[in-house]
Design an enzyme around this catalytic site. Structure first.
Site, short mmCIF file in Angstrom:
data_model
loop_
_atom_site.label_atom_id
_atom_site.label_comp_id
_atom_site.label_asym_id
_atom_site.label_seq_id
_atom_site.Cartn_x
_atom_site.Cartn_y
_atom_site.Cartn_z
NE ARG A 80 9.32 -42.76 -47.98
CZ ARG A 80 10.57 -43.17 -47.87
NH1 ARG A 80 11.48 -42.37 -47.31
NH2 ARG A 80 10.95 -44.34 -48.31
CG LEU A 81 9.28 -43.65 -39.89
CD1 LEU A 81 9.16 -44.54 -38.65
CD2 LEU A 81 10.00 -42.36 -39.52
CG ASP A 82 14.63 -42.80 -44.87
OD1 ASP A 82 13.69 -42.51 -45.63
OD2 ASP A 82 15.57 -42.03 -44.59
CE1 TYR A 83 14.04 -52.80 -46.17
CE2 TYR A 83 16.41 -52.50 -45.88
CZ TYR A 83 15.32 -53.33 -46.07
OH TYR A 83 15.49 -54.69 -46.14
#
Length: 240
Positions: A102-105
């Site tokens: 995942r990558l942050d928002y």
């Protein structure tokens, strides 16, 4: 013919080990019969059902996305926010793919999406130490001691991070900011931001520029491409 737990993992049900637990605890049926022993092999003609849901097997696809800001790294979002999968769907991609990690928002950069659950689980496993390189714009002027702390390891939520690679790209004395390249092979929640917090240089902007052997060459923000066969082979080789 392939082992049942491998087929389940590739279909994105769970990792191989978790799939074995599902089999052993009676959650899986093959051609209408509950199976609990290991070693069973199935073909594309066999019907596999997990907890009453038929296993959907489709050809594996692999996409590389340059994730923009303000997009959720998920297949769906309960709050109705735009997701990385929405970006692919808007361009006509119909396969059911999921992001690897995942990558942050508010984080941008390279993100792999696939329906190959087995490869995804292996790439995310810390044992294979897939290198991920980030470019971070942080508050304050980063010095050599700060870089050394990041390289050796800093304490994040009670655990010391593994050794990392660092490079100071530039500093802005007027704005009191620094641009740092940080390469790690861990993937804990908010890890990069927490590492910079630990040296008192909070992140302003964060961009992931590479993932293992893959980079964003030729991809603008929000664009994606299918991986080449040799790139897929390389990912599989490095995660064996």
């Amino acid at each position: 013919m392939e082992r049942l737990q491998k087929v389940m993992a590739e279909a994105g049900v769970a990792s191989r080990r978790s799939s074995e637990k599902l089999i052993a605890s009676g959650h899986v049926q093959v051609n209408g019969k509950t199976v609990t022993e290991m070693g069973i092999k199935v073909s594309e003609h066999d019907e596999v059902v997990v907890d009453g849901v038929p296993l959907h097997r489709e050809a594996h696809v692999y996409y590389l996305l340059n994730k923009p800001r303000s997009v959720i790294t998920s297949a769906h979002d309960d709050k109705g926010r735009r997701t990385v999968v929405d970006i692919l769907k808007d361009k006509g991609i119909e396969e059911r793919v999921y992001p690897v990690g995942r990558l942050d928002y508010d984080t941008t950069g390279i993100l792999l999406l696939t329906n190959d659950g087995d490869l995804a689980n292996r790439l995310m496993h810390p044992k294979f130490e897939v290198e991920k390189a980030y470019i971070a714009k942080v508050r304050g002027i980063v010095n050599n001691n700060d870089l050394k702390q990041l390289r050796v390891g800093v304490k994040v939520k009670g655990r010391v991070t593994k050794k990392a690679k660092t490079r100071l790209i530039e500093t802005d004395q007027k704005k009191q900011t620094s641009l740092v390249k940080l390469t790690i092979h861990e993937g804990r929640y908010h890890q990069v931001k927490l590492m910079f917090d630990a040296i008192h240089h909070p992140v302003i902007k964060l961009h992931r520029e590479s993932y293992g052997p893959l980079d964003l060459h030729g991809l603008q923000s929000g664009e994606f491409r299918e991986l080449k066969p040799d790139e897929v082979k390389l990912l599989k080789k490095m995660s064996r």
